[in-house]
Write a protein that holds these residues in place. Structure first.
Motif, short mmCIF file in Angstrom:
data_model
loop_
_atom_site.label_atom_id
_atom_site.label_comp_id
_atom_site.label_asym_id
_atom_site.label_seq_id
_atom_site.Cartn_x
_atom_site.Cartn_y
_atom_site.Cartn_z
N GLU A 15 0.85 -1.13 -0.07
CA GLU A 15 -0.08 -0.05 -0.09
C GLU A 15 0.92 1.45 -0.08
OE1 GLU A 15 -3.11 0.04 2.93
OE2 GLU A 15 -3.90 -2.15 2.06
N ALA A 16 2.06 1.14 0.50
CA ALA A 16 2.80 2.31 0.53
C ALA A 16 3.83 2.40 -0.86
CB ALA A 16 3.90 2.42 1.69
N LYS A 17 3.73 1.38 -1.73
CA LYS A 17 4.21 1.45 -3.08
C LYS A 17 5.79 1.34 -2.92
CE LYS A 17 0.50 3.02 -5.56
NZ LYS A 17 -0.62 2.35 -4.86
N VAL A 18 6.02 0.36 -2.00
CA VAL A 18 7.48 -0.21 -1.60
C VAL A 18 7.65 -1.65 -1.71
CG1 VAL A 18 8.09 1.77 -0.48
CG2 VAL A 18 7.55 -0.10 0.60
N LEU A 19 8.74 -2.13 -1.93
CA LEU A 19 9.02 -3.53 -2.25
C LEU A 19 8.65 -4.28 -1.01
CD1 LEU A 19 9.74 -5.70 -4.40
CD2 LEU A 19 12.03 -5.58 -3.88
N PRO A 20 7.78 -5.18 -1.07
CA PRO A 20 7.59 -6.03 0.05
C PRO A 20 8.74 -7.16 0.03
CG PRO A 20 5.29 -5.79 -0.99
CD PRO A 20 6.46 -5.23 -1.69
N VAL A 21 9.06 -7.54 1.25
CA VAL A 21 10.16 -8.69 1.35
C VAL A 21 9.48 -9.47 2.39
CG1 VAL A 21 12.44 -9.38 1.78
CG2 VAL A 21 11.98 -7.29 0.59
N TRP A 22 9.26 -10.82 2.18
CA TRP A 22 8.69 -11.52 3.20
C TRP A 22 9.92 -12.54 3.80
CZ3 TRP A 22 6.19 -17.00 2.05
CH2 TRP A 22 5.71 -17.54 3.31
N VAL A 23 9.96 -12.43 5.02
CA VAL A 23 11.10 -13.19 5.79
C VAL A 23 10.32 -14.07 6.49
CG1 VAL A 23 13.16 -13.05 7.14
CG2 VAL A 23 12.78 -11.30 5.88
N GLU A 24 10.71 -15.65 6.03
CA GLU A 24 9.64 -16.42 6.47
C GLU A 24 10.35 -17.12 7.73
OE1 GLU A 24 7.68 -20.69 5.14
OE2 GLU A 24 8.74 -19.53 3.59
N ILE A 25 10.34 -16.42 8.81
CA ILE A 25 10.87 -16.70 9.92
C ILE A 25 9.70 -17.13 10.91
CG2 ILE A 25 12.17 -16.23 12.06
CD1 ILE A 25 13.62 -14.22 10.11
N HIS A 26 9.63 -18.36 11.32
CA HIS A 26 8.49 -18.98 12.38
C HIS A 26 7.34 -18.17 12.01
CE1 HIS A 26 10.89 -15.82 14.79
NE2 HIS A 26 9.75 -15.30 15.12
#
Length: 108
Positions: A58-69
């Motif tokens: 929504e902020a128009k930046v690149l989402p980075v999903w860090v799949e930590i637990h």
């Protein structure tokens, strides 16, 4: 500190997730105003929840999903990353995040 110029915690901003204003608040903390005028692909929002990824998108930046637990892993994997409704980078751990940052933004 090697890759992050600004870190904003929950108590540092008058806004809270998922309000995209928290991202804009963080961007305003940069001393270099060119950061605000540059392409948003240079701005990454790393997080481990659906709220984080939605806020980034929504902020128009690149989402980075860090799949930590992450207890939302299946939901995120199925609804966001696989279907492409929110383009994002997927890292399985902090080392992968570091490697992605180093590859995308090499230091001289």
């Amino acid at each position: 500190e090697e890759y992050f110029e600004v870190l904003i915690g929950a108590g540092d901003s008058p806004y809270s997730k998922p309000d995209p204003q928290i991202v804009h608040f963080a961007l305003e903390q940069f001393a270099d105003p060119m950061v605000l005028r540059g392409p948003t692909q240079k701005v990454w929002f790393a997080g481990d929840s659906m709220v984080d990824l939605t806020c980034a998108a929504e902020a128009k930046v690149l989402p980075v999903w860090v799949e930590i637990h992450s207890n939302q892993a299946d939901q995120i994997r199925n609804l966001i990353c696989k279907k492409g409704s929110i383009p994002c980078i997927h890292c399985h751990n902090l080392q992968e995040l570091h490697d992605q940052l180093a590859a995308a933004h090499p230091r001289p």
